[in-house]
Design an enzyme around this catalytic site. Structure first.
Site, mmCIF file in Angstrom:
data_model
loop_
_atom_site.group_PDB
_atom_site.id
_atom_site.type_symbol
_atom_site.label_atom_id
_atom_site.label_comp_id
_atom_site.label_asym_id
_atom_site.label_seq_id
_atom_site.Cartn_x
_atom_site.Cartn_y
_atom_site.Cartn_z
ATOM 1 N N GLU A 1 0.777 -1.254 -0.020
ATOM 2 C CA GLU A 1 -0.010 0.074 0.042
ATOM 3 C C GLU A 1 1.020 1.123 0.112
ATOM 4 O O GLU A 1 0.607 2.260 -0.767
ATOM 5 C CB GLU A 1 -0.989 -0.092 1.413
ATOM 6 C CG GLU A 1 -2.058 -1.038 1.170
ATOM 7 C CD GLU A 1 -3.041 -0.890 -0.003
ATOM 8 O OE1 GLU A 1 -3.190 0.141 -0.532
ATOM 9 O OE2 GLU A 1 -3.909 -1.859 -0.075
ATOM 10 N N ARG B 238 0.609 3.716 -3.244
ATOM 11 C CA ARG B 238 0.170 5.181 -3.028
ATOM 12 C C ARG B 238 0.883 6.225 -2.752
ATOM 13 O O ARG B 238 0.879 7.255 -3.413
ATOM 14 C CB ARG B 238 -0.957 4.848 -1.757
ATOM 15 C CG ARG B 238 -1.853 3.985 -1.669
ATOM 16 C CD ARG B 238 -2.885 4.218 -0.850
ATOM 17 N NE ARG B 238 -3.865 2.852 -0.716
ATOM 18 C CZ ARG B 238 -5.029 2.584 -0.254
ATOM 19 N NH1 ARG B 238 -5.431 3.971 0.282
ATOM 20 N NH2 ARG B 238 -5.842 1.652 0.021
ATOM 21 N N ASP C 34 -5.066 -10.280 -7.938
ATOM 22 C CA ASP C 34 -5.563 -9.439 -9.340
ATOM 23 C C ASP C 34 -4.364 -8.757 -9.775
ATOM 24 O O ASP C 34 -3.937 -8.854 -10.886
ATOM 25 C CB ASP C 34 -6.537 -8.502 -8.696
ATOM 26 C CG ASP C 34 -6.112 -7.467 -7.404
ATOM 27 O OD1 ASP C 34 -5.221 -7.824 -6.743
ATOM 28 O OD2 ASP C 34 -6.909 -6.534 -7.327
ATOM 29 N N GLU D 108 -12.190 0.251 -10.338
ATOM 30 C CA GLU D 108 -11.826 -0.683 -11.510
ATOM 31 C C GLU D 108 -12.705 -0.613 -12.626
ATOM 32 O O GLU D 108 -12.408 -0.579 -13.725
ATOM 33 C CB GLU D 108 -11.727 -2.118 -10.632
ATOM 34 C CG GLU D 108 -10.801 -2.174 -9.932
ATOM 35 C CD GLU D 108 -10.827 -1.488 -8.420
ATOM 36 O OE1 GLU D 108 -9.874 -1.567 -7.824
ATOM 37 O OE2 GLU D 108 -12.033 -1.400 -8.215
#
Length: 675
Positions: A306, A310, A439, A575
């Site tokens: 993360e 980010r 994913d 998404e």
């Protein structure tokens, strides 16, 4: 003889006698003689003029009149444009509010954003853009150079005439010597250097550059839908600024905030969005916070994945778009502090890092990391190596990919969800999904290949195998509309469960097809984006839940989509909008814009908080009471609204997908191309 002499005298001309008189200077002056005075010169000139014949005086007067007329004509045709040019140059270079009188020796990679007016009638426009030239560099194919973004793009409004322009003498200066790049705040950035291809030693730091454009095109105006996105962003930003400034996430209902890492996640995630939307005032406020208040020397555990996508990704992207070295310095700082995560027996990184102490560890309950987390940090660390010239970042993440490439436990390219940091082996074998925990592994296979100039064949091989594995094991059609969807496989058993996260896949498939992969990928992308849209359209609020189950058998009164009570929340995820953006950019089909517009309207209807901000909701099936959660995720500003704005744009050079690749948090990073 006398007579002859007399005759000669008579024939000769008469003789004249002269008397020479010498006067003193005083007497000469008194007599009005020559003394080099102005009065004497005027009398002398007049005397000479009078001595000329009438014809001579006429010719001189005619020539004088002719030259006078020519001079007036020349001044009219040349003088006024020159005066206008110099006046314009003075206005454009001297009225910048942040640095009066400052001239840009070399503008930043992208121009400074200008304030976008929220009034319905004041739409910012994109001014003429230039197609960038490839810089003249070394011919060695192992060296790579960033293809620069827009050559000369300026955001402007109808009532705001300030522009970021080049110094008129810039072209000459660039031919003589390489100059520094100066951001719109005066930050000096060195011109670009060389970079090495992936898996090779990086020798020199890479910097953004400004390249002379070849041609200009007509401005592409910002339309009403894009203005609606700007308004939505400003509303969300107002809530964050009023109630959560400098903190990780806004809680819009309670008008407070929540902390995850205590590093201003929402602010950093939104930096490049503000730049792209042209929100100069907001960007400048955020930039000051980064400069004065963002500090990474804190005794806090952060998640490697993360923090990378980010914070590191957001800082690198903003550096490239703005040319401001502040963001690169902050990116180097956080990048160094994340490196202890790679100190494991297997080189598979730990999930958590204490950025103040320089220690790392796995979660308390397991020694596993998720596959998506360890294989979706490569774009950012590779780019950091290219920019700094320090190979350690790229080397660490490349080792992870090489290791995963050789592992057993895959199923036709599909990978399990977990990997052990001690043994380096897959765990929880037999479960395969394109949803949570796996994913972005597939996404980053393709995007690393694109980032590196399409040279890393192992990455492309793994990606192509994985898509074939999806087709073979995970694709099914629902009833009654026969929607193509991606399910899950658990120990040979197929589940018709699809996370909203899987809706990244249509956009990724379209991106691959755009980069020369098989046309079947685009056909599959078109089928899957229809499904992702139906995950919104078949729900009462018009907003997708986090997870859906598809009906495989037709039942009277049942839709294709079924939602379980535990799955009906919406987190403002990006998404589907992301894939809509890719599909519109590559096909030009307006229906994708229309679908995105429906989604934005439903976000405004069911998740907008009047005092500022947007909130995730618990129940997408209850329009009268969607049960707000009191939380605005940072990715709503960093991804969802950014992709909305890009989706509604008809300008392919607004983040050109042949020059940029987005990380999984929607932060664009440059594609490396042969010099």
């Amino acid at each position: 003889m006398y007579a002859a002499a007399a005759a000669a005298v008579a024939a000769s001309p008469p003789r004249r006698d002269f008397i020479s008189v010498t006067l003193s200077p005083e007497e000469a002056v008194g007599a009005g003689g020559y003394n080099n005075s102005k009065a004497w010169r005027r009398r002398s000139c007049w005397r000479k003029w009078k001595q000329l014949s009438r014809l001579q005086r006429s010719i001189i007067l005619f020539l004088f009149a002719f030259l006078t007329v020519c001079g007036v004509i020349s001044y009219t045709s040349v003088g006024e444009p020159w005066k206008s040019l110099t006046s314009k140059s003075s206005d454009e270079h001297g009225t910048e509010p942040d640095a009066p009188g400052l001239r840009l020796a070399n503008p930043a990679v992208l121009p400074a954003p200008q304030k976008a007016d929220a009034n319905a009638g004041d739409y910012p426009e994109l001014s003429p853009q230039k197609k960038p030239k490839l810089p003249h560099g070394r011919r060695n194919p192992s060296n790579f150079q960033i293809k620069p973004p827009w050559g000369d793009v300026r955001l402007q409004t109808r009532h705001d005439t300030r522009k970021a322009v080049e110094d008129p003498a810039q072209a000459d200066k660039q031919e003589k010597t390489e100059k520094s790049v100066i951001s719109w705040r005066g930050a000096v950035i060195e011109p670009d250097q060389s970079s090495e291809p992936p898996s090779s030693r990086v020798k020199e730091p890479e910097k953004p550059s400004s390249v002379e454009g070849e041609s200009q095109k007509e401005p592409v105006p910002i339309n009403e839908r894009q203005m609606a996105v700007i308004e939505a962003f400003r509303h969300a930003w107002k809530g964050y600024k009023d109630f959560a400034w400098g903190h990780d996430e806004l809680k819009p209902l309670s008008k407070s905030y929540s902390e995850w890492f205590g590093l201003g996640l929402t602010l950093i995630d939104a930096l490049d969005t503000m730049w792209i939307l042209g929100l100069r005032e907001e960007f400048e406020e955020a930039r000051k916070w980064v400069a004065n208040d963002l500090a990474f020397d804190k005794n806090v555990d952060v998640n490697l994945f993360e923090s990378t996508i980010r914070i590191l990704g957001g800082l690198l992207s903003t550096y490239h778009l703005s040319g401001d070295s502040l963001f690169l310095e902050k990116a180097k700082d956080i990048g160094n502090r994340l490196m202890p995560a790679f100190k494991t027996p297997s080189k598979i990184p730990y999930s958590d890092v204490n950025i103040g102490r320089g220690t790392a560890h796995p979660p308390r309950w397991t020694s596993d990391s998720t596959v998506a987390e360890v294989t979706s940090i490569q774009l950012e660390f590779r780019e950091l190596s290219r920019l700094t010239g320090d190979e350690k970042y790229q080397k660490a993440v490349d080792e992870v990919m090489k290791h995963v490439h050789t592992l057993s436990g895959k199923n036709d390219g599909l990978v399990p969800m977990f990997i052990n940091t001690n043994s380096g082996q897959f765990t929880h074998l037999g479960v395969y999904t394109l949803g949570a925990r796996a994913d972005s592994y597939y996404e980053y296979l393709l995007k690393q290949w694109i980032q590196g100039g399409k040279t890393e064949n192992e990455l492309l091989e793994d990606y192509m195998k994985a898509i074939e594995g999806v087709k073979k094991h995970l694709l099914q059609r629902s009833q009654p509309k026969k929607l193509t969807f991606v399910g899950e496989l658990a120990h040979g058993h197929f589940s018709a469960k699809m996370d909203h996260l899987v809706c990244f896949l249509p956009g990724t498939l379209a991106l691959g097809a755009h980069n020369g992969l098989t046309a079947d990928h685009m056909k599959l992308a078109e089928a899957l984006i229809e499904t992702c849209y139906q995950m919104y359209a078949q729900v009462e609020t018009g907003l997708s839940p986090e997870i859906v189950h598809f009906n495989l058998h037709a039942q009277k009164g049942h839709k294709d989509v079924e939602i379980k009570p535990a799955d009906r929340h919406n987190l403002l995820r990006p998404e589907t909008v992301e894939s809509l953006f890719y599909m519109y950019r590559f096909t030009g089909d307006k229906k994708y814009q229309d679908w995105g517009w429906e989604i934005l309207q439903n976000f405004n209807k069911y998740t907008r908080v009047p005092t500022g901000g947007y909130t995730s909701i618990n129940n997408v099936q209850n329009p009268s009471n969607p049960e707000p959660r009191d939380k605005m995720e940072s990715f709503f500003l960093g991804e969802t609204l950014k992709y909305m704005f890009l989706l509604f744009s008809d300008d392919i050079d607004l983040i050109n997908l042949d020059k940029y690749v987005f990380n999984t948090e929607a932060h664009p990073l440059p594609i490396w191309v042969p010099a």
